[in-house]
Write an enzyme that holds these catalytic residues in place. Sequence first.
Site, mmCIF file in Angstrom:
data_model
loop_
_atom_site.group_PDB
_atom_site.id
_atom_site.type_symbol
_atom_site.label_atom_id
_atom_site.label_comp_id
_atom_site.label_asym_id
_atom_site.label_seq_id
_atom_site.Cartn_x
_atom_site.Cartn_y
_atom_site.Cartn_z
ATOM 1 N N ASN A 1 0.854 -1.198 0.000
ATOM 2 C CA ASN A 1 0.000 0.000 0.000
ATOM 3 C C ASN A 1 0.881 1.235 0.000
ATOM 4 O O ASN A 1 1.485 1.583 1.014
ATOM 5 C CB ASN A 1 -0.905 -0.020 1.240
ATOM 6 C CG ASN A 1 -1.768 1.228 1.343
ATOM 7 O OD1 ASN A 1 -1.938 1.958 0.366
ATOM 8 N ND2 ASN A 1 -2.311 1.478 2.523
ATOM 9 N N LYS B 1 -0.014 4.304 -0.233
ATOM 10 C CA LYS B 1 -0.666 5.469 0.350
ATOM 11 C C LYS B 1 -0.479 6.681 -0.578
ATOM 12 O O LYS B 1 -0.522 6.519 -1.802
ATOM 13 C CB LYS B 1 -0.161 5.707 1.770
ATOM 14 C CG LYS B 1 -0.315 4.453 2.645
ATOM 15 C CD LYS B 1 -0.025 4.688 4.100
ATOM 16 C CE LYS B 1 -0.169 3.400 4.877
ATOM 17 N NZ LYS B 1 0.010 3.580 6.343
ATOM 18 N N HIS C 1 -9.524 1.154 5.354
ATOM 19 C CA HIS C 1 -8.218 1.347 5.994
ATOM 20 C C HIS C 1 -8.389 2.263 7.203
ATOM 21 O O HIS C 1 -9.216 3.175 7.207
ATOM 22 C CB HIS C 1 -7.227 1.955 5.008
ATOM 23 C CG HIS C 1 -5.812 1.920 5.486
ATOM 24 N ND1 HIS C 1 -5.313 2.828 6.388
ATOM 25 C CD2 HIS C 1 -4.789 1.068 5.200
ATOM 26 C CE1 HIS C 1 -4.045 2.549 6.630
ATOM 27 N NE2 HIS C 1 -3.694 1.482 5.925
ATOM 28 N N GLU D 1 -6.803 4.667 8.278
ATOM 29 C CA GLU D 1 -6.623 6.092 8.001
ATOM 30 C C GLU D 1 -7.909 6.711 7.448
ATOM 31 O O GLU D 1 -8.210 7.881 7.702
ATOM 32 C CB GLU D 1 -5.453 6.287 7.035
ATOM 33 C CG GLU D 1 -4.111 5.938 7.679
ATOM 34 C CD GLU D 1 -3.001 5.676 6.695
ATOM 35 O OE1 GLU D 1 -1.894 5.365 7.144
ATOM 36 O OE2 GLU D 1 -3.240 5.750 5.463
ATOM 37 N N GLU E 1 -5.058 -4.836 10.841
ATOM 38 C CA GLU E 1 -4.047 -3.802 11.027
ATOM 39 C C GLU E 1 -4.273 -3.123 12.374
ATOM 40 O O GLU E 1 -5.108 -2.223 12.476
ATOM 41 C CB GLU E 1 -4.083 -2.780 9.882
ATOM 42 C CG GLU E 1 -5.495 -2.362 9.432
ATOM 43 C CD GLU E 1 -5.513 -1.065 8.664
ATOM 44 O OE1 GLU E 1 -4.499 -0.709 8.068
ATOM 45 O OE2 GLU E 1 -6.556 -0.392 8.683
ATOM 46 N N GLY F 1 2.877 2.426 11.196
ATOM 47 C CA GLY F 1 3.839 3.520 11.109
ATOM 48 C C GLY F 1 4.612 3.789 12.372
ATOM 49 O O GLY F 1 5.414 4.727 12.429
ATOM 50 N N SER G 1 3.705 -1.994 10.462
ATOM 51 C CA SER G 1 5.166 -2.015 10.660
ATOM 52 C C SER G 1 5.781 -3.352 10.245
ATOM 53 O O SER G 1 6.691 -3.880 10.895
ATOM 54 C CB SER G 1 5.514 -1.690 12.114
ATOM 55 O OG SER G 1 5.112 -0.375 12.439
#
Length: 262
Positions: free
Chosen positions: A12, A14, A104, A106, A174, A180, A220
């Site tokens: 991904n 992003k 996702h 985010e 996730e 991250g 990660s």
Amino acid sequence: MTTQRKPLIAGNWKMNYDHLQAIAFVQKLAWLLADAKYDASAVEVAVFPPFTDLRSVQTLLMAEKINLALGAQDVSAQSQGAFTGDIAADFLEKLNVSYVIVGHSERRAGHHETDQLIGQKAAAAAAKHLVPVICVGETAADLEEHGAAAVPVRQLAGALAELPENAEFVIAYEPVWAIGSGQAATAQQAQQVAKALREELERLRGVECAAATRILYGGSVNSENIAGFMAQPDVDGALVGGASLKAEEFTKIIQFPQHITV
């Protein structure tokens, strides 16, 4: 990881790489995978560029016969009309997109997407023969309050309520606290949640669906920890973020079978 489910390593990107950078990256990745003797029959690899890169990457994959699947990072629940900025599943299908990420973390956080909307997006993708990658995961606060699996299981059930029974899909677990951060979940933590998700799948969709559906871990992921995740019986791949933007590192992640010692 069971051999009945073909592993999927998904990158991904992003909001990174314009279309020229995307072309250069995919070319480099293809060369590295060729040098590494990548076996597409053993491990499936997909890249998820920004929307503006999809046509360029599609053209490159077709012209040079590069054996990578193409994915999109989101899709509209709507098929057409006055939805400024949205991208319909039909548009993606015409670009030979195979996978679409929905839900996702985010987008759940930044765009306030609900489980119902995520399920509707997954259904829109499936209607156009795209495979939705349904993302689920808990925050650090969720983990403390509810435990590791409760929130992901609830999110999955909410999304599947909108998805037809015969639709193919992938699940990506996730943990939001790991994305991250450089601090991934342990392989055992990933397995615990993946097992709970598979049990929920069996309850909702039956034994056959639960056995066939791939569950990815994301958060990660790197070349040092991928083998540990992939050694788990219910983890069938990875949704890779930052490490997928580095061709050499992503290639090492794809080579995970060489490093599993179980």
